[in-house]
Design an enzyme around this catalytic site. Structure first.
Site, PDB file in Angstrom:
ATOM      1  N   HIS A 130       0.830  -1.212   0.179  1.00 24.44           N
ATOM      2  CA  HIS A 130      -0.015  -0.005   0.014  1.00 24.44           C
ATOM      3  C   HIS A 130       0.838   1.046  -0.129  1.00 24.44           C
ATOM      4  O   HIS A 130       2.213   1.170   0.270  1.00 24.44           O
ATOM      5  CB  HIS A 130      -0.844  -0.044   1.189  1.00 24.44           C
ATOM      6  CG  HIS A 130      -1.948  -0.905   1.096  1.00 24.44           C
ATOM      7  ND1 HIS A 130      -2.929  -1.053   2.124  1.00 24.44           N
ATOM      8  CD2 HIS A 130      -2.278  -2.038   0.313  1.00 24.44           C
ATOM      9  CE1 HIS A 130      -3.909  -1.912   1.703  1.00 24.44           C
ATOM     10  NE2 HIS A 130      -3.632  -2.586   0.742  1.00 24.44           N
ATOM     11  N   GLU A 142       1.050   3.842   1.852  1.00 25.62           N
ATOM     12  CA  GLU A 142       1.677   4.439   3.265  1.00 25.62           C
ATOM     13  C   GLU A 142       3.008   3.399   3.518  1.00 25.62           C
ATOM     14  O   GLU A 142       3.885   3.769   3.978  1.00 25.62           O
ATOM     15  CB  GLU A 142       0.520   4.520   4.106  1.00 25.62           C
ATOM     16  CG  GLU A 142      -0.614   5.312   3.975  1.00 25.62           C
ATOM     17  CD  GLU A 142      -1.804   4.376   3.236  1.00 25.62           C
ATOM     18  OE1 GLU A 142      -2.782   4.925   3.683  1.00 25.62           O
ATOM     19  OE2 GLU A 142      -1.449   3.473   2.601  1.00 25.62           O
ATOM     20  N   CYS A 191      -5.824   2.096   5.602  1.00 25.75           N
ATOM     21  CA  CYS A 191      -6.716   0.572   5.688  1.00 25.75           C
ATOM     22  C   CYS A 191      -6.681   0.324   7.214  1.00 25.75           C
ATOM     23  O   CYS A 191      -5.817   0.575   8.020  1.00 25.75           O
ATOM     24  CB  CYS A 191      -6.395  -0.552   4.871  1.00 25.75           C
ATOM     25  SG  CYS A 191      -4.739  -0.940   4.961  1.00 25.75           S
ATOM     26  N   CYS A 215      -2.427  -0.647   7.294  1.00 25.87           N
ATOM     27  CA  CYS A 215      -1.660   0.967   7.426  1.00 25.87           C
ATOM     28  C   CYS A 215      -2.102   1.631   8.517  1.00 25.87           C
ATOM     29  O   CYS A 215      -0.921   2.183   8.873  1.00 25.87           O
ATOM     30  CB  CYS A 215      -1.939   1.729   6.027  1.00 25.87           C
ATOM     31  SG  CYS A 215      -1.500   0.828   4.578  1.00 25.87           S
TER      32      CYS A 215
END
Length: 176
Positions: free
Chosen positions: A66, A68, A103, A113
């Site tokens: 992801h 981040e 998330c 995250c």
């Protein structure tokens, strides 16, 4: 950071949340469209110096990464520490800009995250988001509550929702 991202970053004034979100959105467009994830961009900024410390976008790094997570992994590599120890090396004036709310659950089993953010501790002061996570993959995202419970600010940066959602959902089946 790429040259174009670095060049753009030099023009962003401190606390210009809309411009940092536009930068994150430009990063999100680099993520390959897939029906199984959102295309997200993220930017980590040290507000004391207005320096961009890291940028990332969905699937930028190997694995099911992801945006981040990519930022944090790059920062960890830069500082020579595991991502779980970033709180020991980052300044106390860090903010995160992300086009989509971090998330709170990963269907892949990877660390969400929001938990990555919380693991950094009190270094990240505020998370700025462009849109709340749509309920396509996870029905209730608890990131906002988790961050606020930990004393981390959660701020919606409005004005780019339509563009962010168009980029984020590219590759998804459109409902008819």
């Amino acid at each position: 950071m790429t040259e174009s991202t670095s060049h753009l970053a030099e023009k962003i004034e401190a606390e210009n949340h809309q411009s940092y979100m536009k930068l994150a959105l430009s990063l999100a467009t680099k993520s390959p469209p897939k029906p199984t994830n959102y295309r997200v961009g993220a930017v980590v900024v040290d507000t004391a110096t207005n320096e961009i410390l890291a940028t990332g976008y969905t699937l930028e790094l190997p694995g099911n990464t992801h945006a981040e997570q990519c930022c944090f992994e790059k920062l960890a590599e830069k500082h020579g520490v595991p991502a779980s120890r970033l709180g020991e090396v980052l300044s106390e004036s860090i903010v995160l800009y992300t086009t989509v709310e971090p998330c709170s659950q990963r269907l892949s089993g990877n660390l969400p995250c929001v938990d990555r953010i919380l693991a950094i501790g009190d270094r990240i002061k505020t998370v700025y988001v462009g849109v709340y996570e749509p309920e396509k993959f996870v029905s209730v995202n608890s990131s906002k509550q988790k961050l606020e419970d930990a004393g981390i600010g959660f701020v919606h940066v409005g004005g780019l929702e339509k563009e962010i959602l168009a980029v984020a959902t590219a590759g998804h089946e459109k409902s008819t």
